[in-house]
Scaffold this active site. Structure first.
Site, PDB file in Angstrom:
ATOM      1  N   SER A  41       0.876  -1.250   0.049  1.00  0.00           N
ATOM      2  CA  SER A  41       0.002  -0.006   0.036  1.00  0.00           C
ATOM      3  C   SER A  41       1.189   1.241   0.028  1.00  0.00           C
ATOM      4  CB  SER A  41      -0.819   0.064   1.110  1.00  0.00           C
ATOM      5  OG  SER A  41      -1.570  -1.207   1.388  1.00  0.00           O
TER       6      SER A  41
HETATM    7  N1  SAH Z   1      -0.309  -5.046   4.324  1.00  0.00           N
HETATM    8  C1  SAH Z   1       0.327  -5.439   3.008  1.00  0.00           C
HETATM    9  C2  SAH Z   1      -0.450  -5.133   1.898  1.00  0.00           C
HETATM   10  C3  SAH Z   1      -0.562  -6.465   1.177  1.00  0.00           C
HETATM   11  S1  SAH Z   1      -1.819  -6.227  -0.513  1.00  0.00           S
HETATM   12  C4  SAH Z   1       1.653  -4.652   2.892  1.00  0.00           C
HETATM   13  O1  SAH Z   1       2.072  -4.020   3.836  1.00  0.00           O
HETATM   14  O2  SAH Z   1       2.543  -4.895   2.095  1.00  0.00           O
HETATM   15  C5  SAH Z   1      -3.211  -7.234   0.007  1.00  0.00           C
HETATM   16  C6  SAH Z   1      -2.610  -8.831   0.319  1.00  0.00           C
HETATM   17  O3  SAH Z   1      -3.560  -9.500   1.047  1.00  0.00           O
HETATM   18  C7  SAH Z   1      -1.836  -9.473  -0.594  1.00  0.00           C
HETATM   19  O4  SAH Z   1      -0.581 -10.031  -0.547  1.00  0.00           O
HETATM   20  C8  SAH Z   1      -2.955 -10.880  -0.661  1.00  0.00           C
HETATM   21  O5  SAH Z   1      -2.274 -11.814  -1.172  1.00  0.00           O
HETATM   22  C9  SAH Z   1      -3.494 -10.778   0.631  1.00  0.00           C
HETATM   23  N2  SAH Z   1      -5.016 -11.505   0.696  1.00  0.00           N
HETATM   24  C10 SAH Z   1      -5.620 -11.404  -0.288  1.00  0.00           C
HETATM   25  N3  SAH Z   1      -6.868 -12.301   0.234  1.00  0.00           N
HETATM   26  C11 SAH Z   1      -6.380 -12.849   1.278  1.00  0.00           C
HETATM   27  C12 SAH Z   1      -7.091 -13.696   2.560  1.00  0.00           C
HETATM   28  N4  SAH Z   1      -8.235 -13.900   2.096  1.00  0.00           N
HETATM   29  N5  SAH Z   1      -6.430 -14.037   3.500  1.00  0.00           N
HETATM   30  C13 SAH Z   1      -4.967 -13.353   3.671  1.00  0.00           C
HETATM   31  N6  SAH Z   1      -4.439 -12.467   2.906  1.00  0.00           N
HETATM   32  C14 SAH Z   1      -5.183 -12.409   1.661  1.00  0.00           C
END
Ligand code: SAH
Length: 250
Positions: free
Chosen positions: A98
């Site tokens: 993000s």
């Molecule tokens: N907090 C992260 C942002 C990641 S983007 C950071 O600081 O980099 C969102 C993430 O959520 C992705 O890596 C994606 O694979 C994950 N995601 C999507 N659906 C999910 C689920 N049901 N359970 C766990 N993670 C999930």
């Protein structure tokens, strides 16, 4: 000019030592300066969108933490040069880390305290978890994409974040074994609030979550002492969707 050879060697050695000190000291201050500039950009954006978020400024402890965490350690090597720009970056596997402003805003909205135990859904790069790790007692984080979870876990280990507990799985169901939590932050967007996350919140706890399809509303849900919830909508945001494992239809 004549220089006595021995003196020349001494002078050269001294000069070489100085170069060595200067180059080893270079990398850290450079990223520090970049991080401070990133914090200035976050402050500017905070005031630009204050009309929408209702938040005029972010707290010093959140901003100080943003100035501390080495974001360049959490981005893929080809993205390192852009690590301190106030924008989202591609992580691979179709996922993104993000925008720093959004990480700071979500951290602020969680209203964390030193003794809190918080849950993050969507570990991704591990950056949001690392920001939280300096502000709370324990961070539990869950990621559905195995390779991303592994890369993030390796970064936590390398950088010594011993209070981050990471696992692979579907965060729609939360991580009940360690709940209830003082706060839960969701960094991928479901189209409705997963009921398990409300269940795993302590009374008084907050859930910060983007809800919706292509564009989402960033929402804050507070669980009241009697178990009822209060919901507020903060600002429109855009996150990757919360994906589900097959054969789970709730
Ligand atoms: N907090 C992260 C942002 C990641 S983007 C950071 O600081 O980099 C969102 C993430 O959520 C992705 O890596 C994606 O694979 C994950 N995601 C999507 N659906 C999910 C689920 N049901 N359970 C766990 N993670 C999930």
């Amino acid at each position: 000019m004549d220089v006595e050879p021995e003196r020349l060697t001494r002078t050269l050695l001294a000069a070489m030592a100085l170069v060595a000190v200067a180059s080893s000291a270079w990398a850290e201050p450079a990223t520090l300066t970049d991080r401070r500039r990133m914090v200035e950009d976050i402050k500017t954006m905070t005031s630009e969108v204050a009309g929408e978020t209702g938040i005029a400024s972010l707290s010093a402890r959140v901003l100080d933490r943003m100035a501390e965490v080495p974001r360049h350690e959490f981005v893929p090597s080809e993205q390192k040069a852009a690590a301190y720009r106030n924008r989202p970056l591609a992580l691979g596997h179709g996922q993104t880390i993000s925008q720093p402003f959004v990480v700071a805003l979500m951290t602020e909205l969680l209203d964390v305290k030193k003794e809190h135990r918080v849950l993050e859904i969507g570990t991704g790069s591990g950056y949001q978890a690392a920001v939280l790790a300096g502000l709370v007692r324990d961070v539990y984080t869950i990621e559905i994409v195995g390779p991303l979870a592994e890369t993030a876990a390796a970064a936590f280990e390398r950088l010594g974040y011993t209070n981050i507990h990471a696992t692979v799985g579907d965060g729609y169901r939360g991580w009940p074994e360690h709940g209830p939590y003082d706060g839960i932050v969701v960094t991928a967007a479901p189209d409705h609030i997963p009921p398990a996350l409300i269940e795993q919140l302590k009374p008084g706890g907050r859930l910060v979550i983007p809800v919706g399809e292509i564009w989402q509303d960033l929402m804050v849900l507070t669980k009241n002492a009697d178990g009822t919830t209060t919901r507020t909508t903060v600002v429109p945001v855009r996150f990757v969707p919360l994906t589900r494992k097959k054969n789970e239809d709730d």
